[in-house]
Design a protein around this motif. Sequence first.
Motif, PDB file in Angstrom:
ATOM      1  N   THR A 239      -6.270  13.699  24.586  1.00 55.68           N
ATOM      2  CA  THR A 239      -6.629  15.120  24.628  1.00 55.68           C
ATOM      3  C   THR A 239      -5.411  15.958  24.264  1.00 55.68           C
ATOM      4  O   THR A 239      -4.320  15.738  24.791  1.00 55.68           O
ATOM      5  CB  THR A 239      -7.130  15.509  26.029  1.00 55.68           C
ATOM      6  OG1 THR A 239      -8.203  14.645  26.389  1.00 55.68           O
ATOM      7  CG2 THR A 239      -7.605  16.956  26.046  1.00 55.68           C
ATOM      8  N   SER A 240      -5.606  16.919  23.366  1.00 53.79           N
ATOM      9  CA  SER A 240      -4.476  17.720  22.890  1.00 53.79           C
ATOM     10  C   SER A 240      -4.665  19.195  23.232  1.00 53.79           C
ATOM     11  O   SER A 240      -5.680  19.802  22.886  1.00 53.79           O
ATOM     12  CB  SER A 240      -4.311  17.573  21.378  1.00 53.79           C
ATOM     13  OG  SER A 240      -3.264  18.417  20.913  1.00 53.79           O
ATOM     14  N   PHE A 241      -3.660  19.749  23.949  1.00 50.72           N
ATOM     15  CA  PHE A 241      -3.576  21.188  24.196  1.00 50.72           C
ATOM     16  C   PHE A 241      -2.342  21.750  23.492  1.00 50.72           C
ATOM     17  O   PHE A 241      -1.791  22.772  23.897  1.00 50.72           O
ATOM     18  CB  PHE A 241      -3.485  21.470  25.699  1.00 50.72           C
ATOM     19  CG  PHE A 241      -4.751  21.185  26.463  1.00 50.72           C
ATOM     20  CD1 PHE A 241      -5.823  22.045  26.385  1.00 50.72           C
ATOM     21  CD2 PHE A 241      -4.862  20.044  27.238  1.00 50.72           C
ATOM     22  CE1 PHE A 241      -6.993  21.786  27.091  1.00 50.72           C
ATOM     23  CE2 PHE A 241      -6.019  19.767  27.939  1.00 50.72           C
ATOM     24  CZ  PHE A 241      -7.090  20.642  27.868  1.00 50.72           C
ATOM     25  N   ARG A 242      -1.920  21.101  22.447  1.00 50.70           N
ATOM     26  CA  ARG A 242      -0.726  21.508  21.719  1.00 50.70           C
ATOM     27  C   ARG A 242      -0.880  22.954  21.226  1.00 50.70           C
ATOM     28  O   ARG A 242      -1.870  23.304  20.572  1.00 50.70           O
ATOM     29  CB  ARG A 242      -0.495  20.564  20.537  1.00 50.70           C
ATOM     30  CG  ARG A 242       0.770  20.828  19.741  1.00 50.70           C
ATOM     31  CD  ARG A 242       0.845  19.851  18.577  1.00 50.70           C
ATOM     32  NE  ARG A 242       1.943  20.151  17.669  1.00 50.70           N
ATOM     33  CZ  ARG A 242       3.140  19.613  17.734  1.00 50.70           C
ATOM     34  NH1 ARG A 242       3.400  18.740  18.687  1.00 50.70           N
ATOM     35  NH2 ARG A 242       4.086  19.921  16.866  1.00 50.70           N
ATOM     36  N   LYS A 243       0.092  23.807  21.581  1.00 49.36           N
ATOM     37  CA  LYS A 243       0.145  25.220  21.181  1.00 49.36           C
ATOM     38  C   LYS A 243      -1.031  26.042  21.707  1.00 49.36           C
ATOM     39  O   LYS A 243      -1.269  27.159  21.241  1.00 49.36           O
ATOM     40  CB  LYS A 243       0.230  25.359  19.657  1.00 49.36           C
ATOM     41  CG  LYS A 243       1.496  24.779  19.054  1.00 49.36           C
ATOM     42  CD  LYS A 243       1.574  25.037  17.559  1.00 49.36           C
ATOM     43  CE  LYS A 243       2.864  24.472  16.980  1.00 49.36           C
ATOM     44  NZ  LYS A 243       2.967  24.704  15.517  1.00 49.36           N
ATOM     45  N   ALA A 244      -1.759  25.532  22.688  1.00 45.72           N
ATOM     46  CA  ALA A 244      -2.868  26.292  23.275  1.00 45.72           C
ATOM     47  C   ALA A 244      -2.333  27.278  24.308  1.00 45.72           C
ATOM     48  O   ALA A 244      -1.279  27.066  24.907  1.00 45.72           O
ATOM     49  CB  ALA A 244      -3.870  25.344  23.918  1.00 45.72           C
ATOM     50  N   ASN A 245      -3.070  28.363  24.514  1.00 44.03           N
ATOM     51  CA  ASN A 245      -2.723  29.346  25.541  1.00 44.03           C
ATOM     52  C   ASN A 245      -3.540  29.039  26.789  1.00 44.03           C
ATOM     53  O   ASN A 245      -4.730  29.310  26.855  1.00 44.03           O
ATOM     54  CB  ASN A 245      -3.010  30.765  25.056  1.00 44.03           C
ATOM     55  CG  ASN A 245      -2.472  31.819  26.025  1.00 44.03           C
ATOM     56  OD1 ASN A 245      -2.196  31.529  27.187  1.00 44.03           O
ATOM     57  ND2 ASN A 245      -2.328  33.038  25.538  1.00 44.03           N
ATOM     58  N   LEU A 246      -2.873  28.440  27.789  1.00 44.06           N
ATOM     59  CA  LEU A 246      -3.540  28.010  29.016  1.00 44.06           C
ATOM     60  C   LEU A 246      -3.152  28.886  30.202  1.00 44.06           C
ATOM     61  O   LEU A 246      -3.192  28.440  31.355  1.00 44.06           O
ATOM     62  CB  LEU A 246      -3.183  26.553  29.307  1.00 44.06           C
ATOM     63  CG  LEU A 246      -3.789  25.522  28.344  1.00 44.06           C
ATOM     64  CD1 LEU A 246      -3.067  24.192  28.462  1.00 44.06           C
ATOM     65  CD2 LEU A 246      -5.270  25.347  28.619  1.00 44.06           C
ATOM     66  N   SER A 247      -2.789  30.133  29.946  1.00 40.60           N
ATOM     67  CA  SER A 247      -2.414  31.041  31.034  1.00 40.60           C
ATOM     68  C   SER A 247      -3.563  31.168  32.031  1.00 40.60           C
ATOM     69  O   SER A 247      -4.716  31.406  31.645  1.00 40.60           O
ATOM     70  CB  SER A 247      -2.067  32.422  30.474  1.00 40.60           C
ATOM     71  OG  SER A 247      -0.967  32.347  29.602  1.00 40.60           O
ATOM     72  N   ASN A 248      -3.249  30.979  33.313  1.00 37.75           N
ATOM     73  CA  ASN A 248      -4.218  31.094  34.410  1.00 37.75           C
ATOM     74  C   ASN A 248      -5.366  30.096  34.317  1.00 37.75           C
ATOM     75  O   ASN A 248      -6.394  30.258  34.986  1.00 37.75           O
ATOM     76  CB  ASN A 248      -4.782  32.520  34.492  1.00 37.75           C
ATOM     77  CG  ASN A 248      -3.717  33.534  34.845  1.00 37.75           C
ATOM     78  OD1 ASN A 248      -3.052  33.415  35.872  1.00 37.75           O
ATOM     79  ND2 ASN A 248      -3.528  34.531  33.992  1.00 37.75           N
ATOM     80  N   ALA A 249      -5.222  29.064  33.487  1.00 34.72           N
ATOM     81  CA  ALA A 249      -6.243  28.020  33.438  1.00 34.72           C
ATOM     82  C   ALA A 249      -6.181  27.180  34.714  1.00 34.72           C
ATOM     83  O   ALA A 249      -5.143  27.073  35.365  1.00 34.72           O
ATOM     84  CB  ALA A 249      -6.041  27.140  32.217  1.00 34.72           C
ATOM     85  N   ARG A 262       2.499  19.819  24.550  1.00 36.79           N
ATOM     86  CA  ARG A 262       3.653  20.341  23.818  1.00 36.79           C
ATOM     87  C   ARG A 262       3.369  21.741  23.275  1.00 36.79           C
ATOM     88  O   ARG A 262       2.302  22.002  22.710  1.00 36.79           O
ATOM     89  CB  ARG A 262       4.024  19.405  22.677  1.00 36.79           C
ATOM     90  CG  ARG A 262       4.664  18.096  23.112  1.00 36.79           C
ATOM     91  CD  ARG A 262       4.909  17.190  21.935  1.00 36.79           C
ATOM     92  NE  ARG A 262       3.663  16.815  21.264  1.00 36.79           N
ATOM     93  CZ  ARG A 262       3.592  16.269  20.058  1.00 36.79           C
ATOM     94  NH1 ARG A 262       4.704  16.051  19.373  1.00 36.79           N
ATOM     95  NH2 ARG A 262       2.417  15.957  19.534  1.00 36.79           N
ATOM     96  N   PHE A 263       4.339  22.648  23.489  1.00 38.02           N
ATOM     97  CA  PHE A 263       4.301  24.024  22.986  1.00 38.02           C
ATOM     98  C   PHE A 263       3.141  24.837  23.568  1.00 38.02           C
ATOM     99  O   PHE A 263       2.834  25.929  23.073  1.00 38.02           O
ATOM    100  CB  PHE A 263       4.217  24.057  21.448  1.00 38.02           C
ATOM    101  CG  PHE A 263       5.297  23.287  20.760  1.00 38.02           C
ATOM    102  CD1 PHE A 263       6.600  23.753  20.763  1.00 38.02           C
ATOM    103  CD2 PHE A 263       5.030  22.074  20.142  1.00 38.02           C
ATOM    104  CE1 PHE A 263       7.612  23.047  20.147  1.00 38.02           C
ATOM    105  CE2 PHE A 263       6.026  21.353  19.512  1.00 38.02           C
ATOM    106  CZ  PHE A 263       7.321  21.837  19.518  1.00 38.02           C
ATOM    107  N   ALA A 264       2.508  24.346  24.604  1.00 32.71           N
ATOM    108  CA  ALA A 264       1.424  25.107  25.237  1.00 32.71           C
ATOM    109  C   ALA A 264       2.002  26.219  26.104  1.00 32.71           C
ATOM    110  O   ALA A 264       3.110  26.110  26.638  1.00 32.71           O
ATOM    111  CB  ALA A 264       0.551  24.186  26.075  1.00 32.71           C
ATOM    112  N   ILE A 265       1.253  27.305  26.255  1.00 30.64           N
ATOM    113  CA  ILE A 265       1.628  28.404  27.156  1.00 30.64           C
ATOM    114  C   ILE A 265       1.007  28.094  28.509  1.00 30.64           C
ATOM    115  O   ILE A 265      -0.218  28.046  28.651  1.00 30.64           O
ATOM    116  CB  ILE A 265       1.134  29.751  26.616  1.00 30.64           C
ATOM    117  CG1 ILE A 265       1.776  30.039  25.258  1.00 30.64           C
ATOM    118  CG2 ILE A 265       1.451  30.873  27.604  1.00 30.64           C
ATOM    119  CD1 ILE A 265       1.230  31.289  24.584  1.00 30.64           C
ATOM    120  N   LEU A 266       1.858  27.879  29.509  1.00 33.01           N
ATOM    121  CA  LEU A 266       1.385  27.429  30.827  1.00 33.01           C
ATOM    122  C   LEU A 266       1.706  28.453  31.912  1.00 33.01           C
ATOM    123  O   LEU A 266       2.073  28.100  33.029  1.00 33.01           O
ATOM    124  CB  LEU A 266       2.024  26.077  31.165  1.00 33.01           C
ATOM    125  CG  LEU A 266       1.740  24.931  30.198  1.00 33.01           C
ATOM    126  CD1 LEU A 266       2.500  23.677  30.609  1.00 33.01           C
ATOM    127  CD2 LEU A 266       0.252  24.644  30.127  1.00 33.01           C
TER     128      LEU A 266
END
Length: 714
Positions: A239-249, A262-266
Amino acid sequence: MPQDYSGQNLRGRSFRGMNLEEANFSGADIRSADFSGAILIGADFSDTKAGLQKRWAIFLVLVSWLLMGISGFLSAFAGILVVVLTPDKSYKTAAFAVVIILIIFCFVTIRQGIQVGLGTVAVAGAVAGAVAGVGAGARGYALLGAFAGAGAGAGAFALAVAFTGAFAVAGAGAFALAVAVAVAVAVAGAGDGVGALAFTGAGVILLFSTYISWRALKGDPKHALIREIAVAFAASGGTSFRKANLSNANFTAATLKSTDFRFAILTCTNFHKTKKLDRVRPGATYLQKAQVRQVLVTNFGVDQNFDRQDLRGVNFKGANLVDASFISADLSEANLQDADLSRAQLVQTQLEGTDFTGATLTGAYIRDWNITSDTKFDGVRCEYVYMRLPTKENPDPLRKPDNNKEVFKDGEFGDFIKPIFDTLDLYHNQGVDPRAIAISFKQLAENHPEAELRIVGMEVKGEDKFLLRAQTAPDTDKSQLSQEYFEKYHPLKGSSDQEIKLLLQDQNSKIHNLETSIQSVLQGDNYYTTKTILILTANPKTTTSLRLDEEVREIDAGLKRAKKREEFNLRQCWAVRVRDISQALLDFEPHIVHFSGHGSGNDGLALEDKIGNVQLVDTVALAELFKLFTPHVECVLLNACYSEAQADAIVKHIPYVIGMSQEIGDQASIEFAIGFYAALGAGKSIEFSYEFGCSAIRLAGIAEHLTPVLKKKQ
């Protein structure tokens, strides 16, 4: 309306670049799904199953076997080369040399990591080359071949370790046996008695690879490279969340093995109770730190050290962080709601936009923490804090409130600690033009009435530099205002006098007044747009405890409510020593100096020494100190018993000084201070404010209204 994928089979689906804000994926199977670059703000991934599909995991296992087969072949080739190039007796010596080198490699790798182990083999190979060059004939080639075999075997070992770790992640550990067979083949042609040695070596490889992979997956820093290779290999196709915006997920209770972040917004992403978070590919995010992962999953971080770590946007909501240390760490935009930070060390911590709502801060150390108007303190539970870390030289941590028997009431800490102003700072250099500043600022204020711009300070910064500071509304875009201001200022700065006069024809007198004010500051005249009030407090350990914190808090709150609050800037220095007063006068250049503490009549005011005991300051010396600051100090208020003697000495140099003619009670001194600054904040004179303070004592039913005395310079 947010999309609902809850409970669905989404294996291998592509959501690349999609806007899935607040989408519901709870309970879904998202193995090998691609969310690269997707907007997943507030999305719910609770109880999801991420990672590799079975067929992809099997494919990776086969690839691993192929690679290890190649490495085993190279190892066998190296062993055969030794046999071919050496005489009958020499190959045995060479074979044993290989084994010795591999044993050394295993030992060094276990103790110091695989990089050092491979380096050791490289050095041995270089020595072998030198010896082979010197050695005669076949014997030299034999020795060289031995080290070549050792190098090939070491390489095979390295690959075995890495991919054994990968299988542990992928779920296939059987390959260790294939490695053993490959090594056995590598030495099988060595002759009588060496076959047993080959299988012994195979067993060593099995045990060595298993141990190193186990240590790597446990997070042993010596084997970080092995872990990185293994996790990266196992995450291929996951599963890839690369460069995804996961703020408040929300990933509560999700299984995240072999997932790419990698490079995700956490920012404020919730990882509570997730499974296999240590098996994700974190990149440079905060997930790369084992202790951070532990707190994210368990909410337990008691006595952990996070000093100087980048924890920007981390979600420690509800975490137990008692006695944790965050010295010089960056916790900006972090979620610390309901976290227990009792006795936590927040010294020099960056806290811009951090949410402390409902958190516990009792006993926290908060020296020089960087909070802003965006830092949230709603509902904070805090009975007391410490303003500095104790040291051997200075063991007093400066507790607030000062009285050890007093605590902050509900909601008081937020009001006590939060910054007063949100300001726009406009820095000018390279030839300051007061007229251009006045015109540019007035036009900026007229163009943006919603910003509620008010000048709260002007300051000369070194030679040919000038700071104009303005208060703004809370949500104002200060960057935009600054850009617009200077786009107007720079062209005006180069305009001729005639052009300026034409522009001023349609403007009112406010521009001229502001220009005059700026010119006065630049010339060093006694002109200020705001008045600085410097509060100095001292309550030495051997003296009666005073309610100094309550007095200061009431002064602060009163000025915030005052009609002309923007005209005053409150500065505080606690537990002051003699040199602290001198330094504070230099640093803040106050207009009003307020001292709260104990007095001893002609003996002087009671300050603190290095260990917090009483140190009396000489009256004449104190008066001479204030003499040096005559140009800007307008009033000195000595809210201490029997301080009339000091007032008489200081008033020779300062226009107004207020002292106490006798002992004054805690409540009376507080009532006087509240009344005095309430009147001052309303724009009244010092004389009126003094009378108003005395009246406040009397209205409170305290028979001490004659104790304060006002002295005026003759």
